[in-house]
Scaffold this motif. Structure first.
Motif, mmCIF file in Angstrom:
data_model
loop_
_atom_site.group_PDB
_atom_site.id
_atom_site.type_symbol
_atom_site.label_atom_id
_atom_site.label_comp_id
_atom_site.label_asym_id
_atom_site.label_seq_id
_atom_site.Cartn_x
_atom_site.Cartn_y
_atom_site.Cartn_z
ATOM 1 N N MET A 129 0.777 -1.101 -0.103
ATOM 2 C CA MET A 129 0.039 0.005 -0.142
ATOM 3 C C MET A 129 0.814 1.231 0.082
ATOM 4 O O MET A 129 1.903 1.302 0.580
ATOM 5 N N LYS A 130 0.412 2.457 -0.727
ATOM 6 C CA LYS A 130 1.083 3.509 -0.736
ATOM 7 C C LYS A 130 0.220 4.737 -0.496
ATOM 8 O O LYS A 130 -0.702 4.739 -1.270
ATOM 9 N N LEU A 131 0.693 5.625 -0.077
ATOM 10 C CA LEU A 131 -0.170 6.892 0.279
ATOM 11 C C LEU A 131 -0.140 7.876 -0.908
ATOM 12 O O LEU A 131 1.165 8.222 -1.193
ATOM 13 N N CYS A 132 -1.101 8.287 -1.477
ATOM 14 C CA CYS A 132 -1.364 9.367 -2.589
ATOM 15 C C CYS A 132 -1.345 10.826 -1.765
ATOM 16 O O CYS A 132 -2.160 11.073 -1.070
ATOM 17 N N PRO A 133 -0.386 11.568 -1.919
ATOM 18 C CA PRO A 133 -0.262 12.842 -1.285
ATOM 19 C C PRO A 133 -1.523 13.829 -1.673
ATOM 20 O O PRO A 133 -1.888 14.613 -1.021
ATOM 21 N N ARG A 134 -1.894 13.658 -2.975
ATOM 22 C CA ARG A 134 -3.124 14.394 -3.409
ATOM 23 C C ARG A 134 -4.350 14.283 -2.767
ATOM 24 O O ARG A 134 -5.044 15.021 -2.324
ATOM 25 N N CYS A 135 -4.669 12.939 -2.778
ATOM 26 C CA CYS A 135 -6.285 12.627 -2.180
ATOM 27 C C CYS A 135 -6.153 12.069 -0.993
ATOM 28 O O CYS A 135 -7.166 12.007 -0.240
ATOM 29 N N ASP A 136 -4.811 11.786 -0.362
ATOM 30 C CA ASP A 136 -4.624 11.526 0.937
ATOM 31 C C ASP A 136 -5.135 9.999 1.311
ATOM 32 O O ASP A 136 -5.877 9.794 2.311
#
Length: 160
Positions: free
Chosen positions: A1-8
């Motif tokens: 799993m990876k965090l998208c900084p734009r949609c959080d």
């Protein structure tokens, strides 16, 4: 799993496009957010982008003309097959890869496998089409350089 900084949001790795420069090999933003960012950037810079394209064309129109000529010759055809012919072939094959039987969700998921000895490159004459495969099987055959010997060796290696 990876965090998208734009949609959080935490998303699966498959939700991120490739980026060779990144440490993890994936883009920082998820595909959906990256698509939105690209659209916003284009909307902000549309005039400059179109002006740069026009300048490139004016400076050297021959590559664009050659591309347009080639496109007109093959418009609507991939490997000698129209989209309706591809759908008909998919219906005959049961909408599944001819190697691994993985089902195709859409016609674009079916990759046209052709004999590179006849037509090297990404396009073919249509006479040398062998079948419709999933991306993985098509890439495997391409990586083995269409060599049955290499593929048999790979199978032997895996079965050890």
């Amino acid at each position: 799993m990876k965090l998208c900084p734009r949609c959080d949001e935490r998303k699966d790795f498959s939700e991120f496009g490739p980026d060779r420069r990144a440490r993890d090999g994936l883009q920082g933003r998820c595909r959906e957010c990256q698509r939105l960012a690209n659209r916003e950037t284009y909307a902000r810079n549309r005039a400059a982008i179109l002006a740069a394209a026009a300048a490139r064309y004016a400076a050297n129109p021959e590559p664009a003309k050659a591309y347009q000529t080639a496109y007109r010759k093959t418009a609507g055809r991939a490997h000698g097959m129209t989209p309706s012919e591809k759908r008909q072939r998919l219906d005959e094959l049961g909408w599944a890869c001819q190697v691994c039987a993985r089902p195709f969700e859409t016609p674009t998921a079916a990759h046209v496998d052709h004999d590179h000895a006849c037509c090297p490159g990404k396009q073919s004459c249509g006479e040398c089409v062998r079948g419709l495969l999933c991306a993985g099987c098509n890439h495997a055959i391409g990586s083995a350089r269409d060599s049955p010997t290499v593929l048999r060796s790979l199978a032997t290696y895996l079965e050890r």
